[in-house]
Every structure is written in C-alpha cells, then in structure tokens.
Design an enzyme around this catalytic site. Structure first.
Site, mmCIF file in Angstrom:
data_model
loop_
_atom_site.group_PDB
_atom_site.id
_atom_site.type_symbol
_atom_site.label_atom_id
_atom_site.label_comp_id
_atom_site.label_asym_id
_atom_site.label_seq_id
_atom_site.Cartn_x
_atom_site.Cartn_y
_atom_site.Cartn_z
ATOM 1 N N LEU A 18 15.851 10.085 -3.137
ATOM 2 C CA LEU A 18 15.332 9.921 -1.777
ATOM 3 C C LEU A 18 14.584 8.611 -1.591
ATOM 4 C CD1 LEU A 18 13.967 13.552 -1.200
ATOM 5 C CD2 LEU A 18 16.127 12.591 -0.379
ATOM 6 N N PHE A 23 6.546 2.720 -9.841
ATOM 7 C CA PHE A 23 6.067 3.666 -10.846
ATOM 8 C C PHE A 23 6.666 5.061 -10.697
ATOM 9 C CE2 PHE A 23 2.691 0.677 -9.641
ATOM 10 C CZ PHE A 23 2.596 -0.036 -10.829
ATOM 11 N N ALA A 24 7.387 5.332 -9.638
ATOM 12 C CA ALA A 24 7.884 6.684 -9.412
ATOM 13 C C ALA A 24 9.181 6.684 -8.622
ATOM 14 C CB ALA A 24 6.828 7.501 -8.664
ATOM 15 N N ASP A 134 -5.164 6.345 4.411
ATOM 16 C CA ASP A 134 -3.944 5.540 4.556
ATOM 17 C C ASP A 134 -2.971 6.240 5.522
ATOM 18 O OD1 ASP A 134 -2.311 3.332 4.159
ATOM 19 O OD2 ASP A 134 -1.351 4.155 2.369
#
Length: 457
Positions: A18, A23-24, A134
């Site tokens: 997706l 880092f991910a 955020d």
C-alpha cells in the site's frame, strides 16, 4: 522479505504493497482467523535503531492503544521478530483524504461531516492526554463507508511530555498545517496547536487548496504568523466566522474544541451521514472551474515538499547533515544537495537522461521518472524527487523503481554522478569538506530564519 501471498506469523496472508517509506512498508493483508481485511506496517528494526526512531515508534504504539475512538485508526496487534516489528492496523479502503480533495473541493455538507468526525476524534485524544501534532490530509484516511480515520501518531505527544511551564517545546508537524506558536518555539499548548491544524483542514476541504501556501518557506511562516489568508467567495458567512476563531494566531484567544462543538454551523446535521456521502464526488461550479488549474498545481507542488529545515534538523545531530547524506554502499536510494534553481536541476536531469538513453516522464507529485528506452536490453526505472529547503537549497533523491539493481548502481556510478557534477553541491557520503559545506549552508539558512522570523534553534 515479505512477498504477496505469503503467510505472516501463521495468521496473516499478505497482499499488495500500500505504501512505503525509508523505515517501513505497509501491506494489505487478510486475517485468516477473524476473516477480516487489515493493514500491516512492517518496520525494519535495524534502520530505526540507526536513525534513533525507536522511542518514536514505541510512542506511536502506546498512543494508538490509548486512543480508542470510531474515527481513530484502530490498532489490532503488535508482533516482532529479531529484525522486524509488525503493527496490525484497521484497513481504510478509501485511502488518504488528500487524494480525494486533490480532485476538487468537497460539498459543504460532506466537508462538515468530515470535520465533525475529525473534531470528535481529536477531542477524544485530548481527553486522554494525547496531542497528535501532525494533523493533515495525508494523515486522515477514509474507510469503505466513507467515514474518517485519523492515523499516523508518530509525532504525537502525551500529557507527561510537558515541561514545568505546562507547555510542549518540540518543533514538529508539517509546515502548511503548523500553528504559529509551534514555529515560534516558545512553548505551546498541544491541544491549541491541534485545533489550528483542524482549521487548516476545514479550509482545504471547502476551498480545495491550502490557506497558507508559498514556495518560500519564510514567507509561508510569515503568513501563518499573521493568519494571512483569504476565504473564497463561496464560503458561507458562518464558516468564515468559525475559521476566524480557529485560525487565531494567538493561542490564548483561539477557540477551544468545546466551543467548536457548540457552533451552529458545526452542529448542523450532526451525526447524520450526507446522502450520497461519496467523497470522490466534488462540487462542480464556475468558481471551481476557474480555479481548477491553480488548485491542482497547489496540491501537486505541496505534497512532495515534505522535507524542510525542521525535518533536516530532526534527522541530524546539531547541524551536521551527515546523518541525512551518508549511506551504505549499494543502497537503493541516493541523494545530493544543490544550490541551483529547480528549473536548472530539472533541465540538467533531462539532459543527462537523454545522454544515457533514458526516457523522461512526469511522476505523481510533479517530479520525474526515468525509464530505459526500447534500445536497451536491461529494464530500469528511476524515480526522482526534488525537495525545496529554501529557494536556493534543494535536496534531490533518486530511487530505483524497478529493474536490475546491479545495472542501476553501475549507471549511478559511471553515468549519472559524473554527468551531474555541474549542479551538485554535495553527494551523500562525500568527504568531510563537503559535509562542512552542507553544514555551512544550513547554518546560513538557520541564521536567516532567526533574523527574519525570530526563530530560536
């Protein structure tokens, strides 16, 4: 390595990718025990450890466990192996709200419905001592029914993060959505800062573009500080008055969430889903048609420009940019800095691509994609993003999108790096002297911020 169709920890069948960051990666998956769709965030432990993000991930997990609300993306489970962390999340089929609004402004009743859900979720978080910090369209997801899901609590703060003065002091958030007091770095109330961001989101939902937008970061911060924005003529008077209270540059007089919930415009149709509540359907008016190109351009330019001075500071030790620009040999992405205008950078990249027999096309977000032309046996695709730190300081990132990794590394080393030397200020992993130049350039930029805007670092 995670592959489509593989079974993760004997329970989750992985589907398509997706999205991904440094880092991910986030995958669509099926829970084979509960027979439900989920999203799984796969985090690389080693990379996060090197980047010093372990505490941020722990905070994100703990906050999501605390924030239980129908409009907050639900955390189902957290698992770990020696090398990976797996965060199993609620799957929001509709994707980012950003992608819906980028097609055009929403109808008033749909925008209000989304805003009602946002305020309800944020109020729940604040009641539990959680401040998101955020809030932006990219962090608001839409589920299959069109309902809102607040996500990405990576920059959130807990009530125990406050200092003795009762205020938060960490500079974070996305520039166009951030409150004036956060920029000023004199301490801020996390709840009031989130309310400001909610006001920016409401404006975007109804207008189709951001209230504070400028390619010059300093000028944009000046606009935010003065609350210098204009409402389009189709904004109802009730919305204008509400925004005036939300986008109040003085946090002490800014309207609290409790008062927003009492506002007559906000309460209209509360809890009732608009019919039809399809976010992809936008209002088509003469005003929208006349502003269509400008709206599309503003969103096109705003989304990739996430790398700003404060991102660089947070990724670096002091003002040493080596943490951002040094990487292991053979990595899939590589960066360089440039002090040339963006038009010069793009022109040079197109020239070099032509010499290397690579076709140039526009990528989503307005930047470039290079692909191998028909005459080459080896398939290769390279994505290029350009981030503006200041009008005279840019970061260019190149990533292998597809194709042979060895050929990609060879082309970088023997072809692109030598050919781009005229526009490069410093490549990642350059000598100490180059890092000194980067440090000096950023120092000058920070001095400029301090002088023009009275920002303390």
């Amino acid at each position: 390595m995670e592959k489509k169709g593989s079974i993760l920890l004997e329970r989750y069948e992985l589907g398509k990718l997706l999205g991904q960051g440094n880092f991910a990666k986030v995958y669509y998956a099926k829970d084979l025990k509960k027979f439900q769709n989920v999203a799984i965030k796969v985090i690389d432990k080693e990379k996060t450890l090197k980047a010093g993000l372990s505490e941020q991930i722990k905070r994100e997990i703990s906050v999501m466990k605390m924030a239980k609300h129908k409009n907050v993306l639900q955390l189902y489970e957290v698992m770990a192996t020696k090398t990976k962390i797996y965060i199993v999340l609620e799957y929001a089929k509709g994707g980012e709200l950003f992608n819906k609004v980028a097609k055009g402004r929403l109808k008033e009743d749909i925008a209000r419905w989304i805003f009602q859900q946002l305020i309800s979720a944020v109020d729940c978080c604040h009641s539990g001592g959680v401040y998101h910090r955020d809030l932006k369209l990219e962090n608001l997801l839409i589920d299959e029914d069109g309902s809102l899901k607040v996500s990405d609590f990576g920059l959130s703060a807990l009530i125990d993060s406050k200092r003795q003065d009762g205020l938060l002091h960490t500079m974070c958030g996305t520039p166009a959505y951030v409150a004036p007091e956060v920029i000023n770095r004199r301490g801020y109330d996390g709840a009031k800062a989130d309310i400001w961001s909610c006001g920016v989101i409401l404006y975007v939902l109804l207008a189709g573009h951001l209230p504070f937008q400028d390619s010059n970061l300093i000028e944009m911060y000046k606009k935010i500080t003065r609350a210098d924005y204009r409402c389009p003529n189709w904004f109802p008077p009730e919305v204008r008055r509400l925004l005036l209270k939300i986008l109040d540059p003085n946090p002490k007089t800014r309207i609290p969430i409790s008062k927003i919930m009492e506002n007559p415009w906000f309460k209209k149709g509360l809890g009732t889903r608009p019919a039809p509540a399809r976010l992809a359907k936008v209002e088509s008016t003469e005003a929208k048609l006349s502003e269509g190109n400008a709206i599309e351009k503003q969103f096109e330019l705003s989304k990739p420009s996430n790398l700003n001075a404060f991102d660089i500071i947070s990724l670096s030790s002091g003002l040493d940019l080596s943490g951002l620009f040094v990487a292991d040999d053979g990595r899939e992405d590589i960066r360089f800095t440039s002090i040339e205008p963006i038009s010069v950078i793009v022109a040079k990249l197109e020239e070099v691509a032509s010499e290397l027999k690579l076709k140039v096309s526009k990528k989503d977000g307005g930047f470039l994609k290079l692909v191998s032309s028909g005459g080459r046996r080896v398939e290769l695709g390279i994505d290029i993003d350009i981030f503006e730190v200041t009008p005279s300081f840019h970061v260019v990132e190149m990533k292998r999108a597809n194709g042979n990794a060895f050929y990609y590394q060879k082309m970088l080393k023997d072809g692109m790096q030598p050919a781009l030397k005229d526009i490069v200020w410093a490549w990642q992993g350059d000598s100490t002297q180059s890092r000194f130049k980067e440090k000096r350039c950023m120092s000058n930029f920070l001095c400029k911020l301090k002088f023009m805007y009275d920002v303390e670092f």
